[in-house]
Enzyme design. Structure first.
Site: not given
Lengths: 475, 475
Positions: B86, B120, B250
């Site tokens: 990203e 993400c 994450h």
């Protein structure tokens, strides 16, 4: 229960392009260039563009909603949604997440897939991913949905007439009328700076036109040779252009498509001379000893190969050029708009035929692959797909703007790109009913969209999805 | 010849993070916040960052080259290469095309795949795509390669200590030691503005920290319930946390991981009370009637659920937190750096175990999925993967910068982001041998990289790929 994975491919399609366009002929006058520079030199007729009301998000909301409604697909039947685009509105949040509004409303948030990025190739990446998903052990039996959406705009200068705008939606599943031939595929990927967008604050790309054309033609050659090698490996015989009914190219401008087909013809001459008529063979003979590099620079070869390939071009390529010539470069949507043109022009005679597709994205990534077609069954028949896309009416219903108005719009959009805290014009009279449009970007850059004449326009988020299309129930 | 597609998953891995970092403790002093705000409040120890010499392209060149060399993979054995990121350096040209330099040099340009984008989550999208490719009819028998690369930087303010930087490379193929469990998967995707990057000229995101945390926790719940439903459908029994040896999240910051695991524990309590010990059950009982929305806002539930889940957190989550705590938020690489931490800490006892993974990308997209592990065979054994990644040495060999130096670097990079026409510092002393670094961005925004102490540093394009690794021949 074993899932049926046979004949995976494109089950249904729809296309949307803005109703606002400018004629290339009038652009020639406005730019003060020689007559025919855009219409013959580039081979382009007309160019669509987004006014301040439309962008890649609104166009994709429009085309996805239209596809679901027209084929009566329940949004809960979608298990994967992928977007290909090179028009960046947000560098982190995917266009796919804006489209989730359509599906969340129906209680479906379990939809895989994000955005794929590399110039005009992102839509092909999304399509290949989606087909692979249906063929994988992770497939849950629902449809995939691939969206290609782009707005191509260029700074003042020679590239400006190669703009365009459109969005395409393709429903992916088994038992498709447009079957993906997974085994026959050739790719060529490389690191080049032919067209790129490093100036992050500007919507305009940096373009090296000559380099990009050479890269494109080299990619055509590489991919075709690899495609042919795969075909020969699995089919046990050589491939030549006669094995495909139509050849569809990514189309930045039509002239490049003409040159590219001539390259394929020259490839057949080199690899497969017996597939070429004697007269053409004799004319190409003097070029048979050129090195690859020389052949890209040789103007005589370029001219003569186009000449001898002309008849075959008219038969195998011309039917795909309608929308790309009329709408312009649609980036990720360009190849599929060309394919849609074939469906529009030839849907009655495509059953049993092979169509070869060439996808190119600067930077660069390129793939040649093919579809095998069958007539299909309603609503997923080729004739119904052509009828849903309704290309003639969409083209004819457009509003032609004078170049001054087009240039004025681009000037406004230079300030709007990446901006916040503005509302758009209230006049939506040029949009067709059912079209989504941008109403506002607030002080936190949040974007708000509404739908023109929607069945239920007063919903909370302004997305007036028509609930009457939810007829199939949850699978 | 039928291709072998059994046990598709991660065959090999490598990780890279910059050797430059700043301690969260010293950032607390520098920012003048209360002691423990970053180290306990966020749960973070240290934060890596790129100096002007490194970026997401150089880090991915470094990690891909390292993986190929260390596992002795011929670049011609790669048939697909996908990048999740990203961190936008170019809005059109994919990071994948820069990586093609490594492969073109060896005559391999036939490599599918582009970049996947949604915050993400892009790395997970790339991984799922790559696994599907191996399982599809289009697979040609070669390896896939997935790269996650990001540099997370934030404007001055509360989010700044949640930065980080890293790149991960994962080789994908059949007969993997880390087998993808394709059937067990739950996704949740929605349209929200929790974290996004609409200011195109700035590298910094717009963040609504509180909203993002709630969105993350809701996504954990949605995905877990869907994962459990799939498990039950195919395995004929309920899933609970006891069916997974480790849960990997994450990790924007460790505190959120603690909260997330407590949510899973609370889910088990609601769905599967018998899987929870009596004492914990009694403590959670008062919260069993909360609505979903209430439960995300209830501070008592947050506190008590973390308390009762603590022992299980230490066993099932803590081993994954090493790299995320030490390096910071690595965006797309974060989940896989957490997974790498489990391999590092537990590779000797992972055979036969299941690891559940939760991937989240703001905007939002999220998926829960799982791996089943086996010890594997050299060089693709879990112990060799841990040894190649060499995480302890990489962490210990870093250079701790004072906060002033970190802030100074970010100020410089604010001018460098999206800029052209500059050269970088000549001092590469902090980089390990074999690391790629940026040398120049020219007046056309073209970027040039070199490799430190490469075996053949004088190659044309400055990419000194070590030819000695090409030992396997063309497949």
């Amino acid at each position: 229960m074993e899932l049926q994975r046979k004949d995976v491919g494109i089950v249904a399609m729809d296309i949307y392009f803005p109703p606002t366009c400018v004629l290339q002929e009038s652009m020639e006058d406005y730019d003060g260039v020689s007559k025919g520079k855009y219409t013959i030199g580039l081979g382009q007729t007309c160019m669509a563009f987004c006014t301040e009301l439309e962008d890649v998000i609104s166009m994709s909301l429009t085309v996805v909603t239209s596809l679901l409604e027209k084929y009566q697909i329940d949004p809960r039947e979608i298990g994967r949604l992928e977007v290909g685009s090179e028009t960046v509105i947000d560098k982190s949040k995917s266009i796919k997440t804006w489209l989730m509004q359509i599906f969340e409303k129906c209680g479906n948030s379990d939809i895989e897939g994000v955005d794929s990025t590399n110039a005009c190739y992102g839509g092909t990446a999304a399509l290949l991913n989606c087909v692979n998903w249906v063929e994988s052990s992770s497939w849950d039996g629902r449809y995939g949905l691939v969206v290609c959406t782009d707005s191509a705009v260029y700074a003042e200068g020679p590239a400006r007439p190669t703009g365009g705008a459109a969005a395409i939606a393709m429903l992916i599943g088994p038992n498709a009328p447009i079957v993906f031939e997974g085994k026959f595929r050739g790719s060529h990927m490389a690191h080049v700076y032919d067209f790129y967008k490093p100036n992050l604050a500007s919507e305009y790309p940096v373009v090296d036109g000559k380099l990009s054309q050479t890269c494109y033609l080299m990619a055509v050659d590489f991919c075709y040779r690899r495609y042919c090698a795969k075909y020969e490996k699995f089919e046990g015989k050589q491939f030549s252009l006669s094995d495909a009914e139509y050849i569809v190219f990514h189309s930045p401008y039509n002239k490049l498509v003409q040159k590219s087909f001539a390259r394929l013809f020259f490839n057949d001459f080199l690899q497969n001379p017996s597939s070429i008529e004697k007269e053409a063979r004799e004319k190409l003979e003097p070029f048979s000893t050129l090195t690859g590099d020389e052949s890209y620079q040789n103007r005589d070869l370029e001219k003569i190969s186009q000449q001898v390939a002309k008849q075959l071009y008219d038969a195998k390529v011309q039917p795909s050029t309608l929308v790309p010539k009329e709408v312009g470069n649609m980036y990720t949507a360009s190849l599929y708009a060309a394919f849609a043109s074939v469906l529009h022009n030839k849907h009655k005679i495509l059953g049993g035929q092979r169509i070869v597709m060439f996808s190119y994205g600067s930077g660069l990534t390129s793939t040649m692959f093919s579809f095998k077609l069958n007539d299909g069954q309603h609503p997923f028949s080729l004739s119904n797909i052509a009828s849903v896309m309704n290309i003639s009416e969409k083209l004819n219903g457009r509003h032609v703007f004078p170049p001054e108005k087009f240039v004025e719009t681009l000037k406004l959009m230079e300030h709007r790109y990446g901006a916040k805290d503005f509302v758009t014009a209230k006049d939506t009279s040029l949009l067709s009913p059912g079209t989504f449009y941008l109403t506002e970007v607030d002080s936190m850059y949040r974007r708000y969209y509404a739908r023109k004449d929607a069945d239920n326009p007063n919903t909370e988020d302004g997305i007036g999805f028509a609930n009457h299309s939810l007829v199939n129930g949850h699978k």
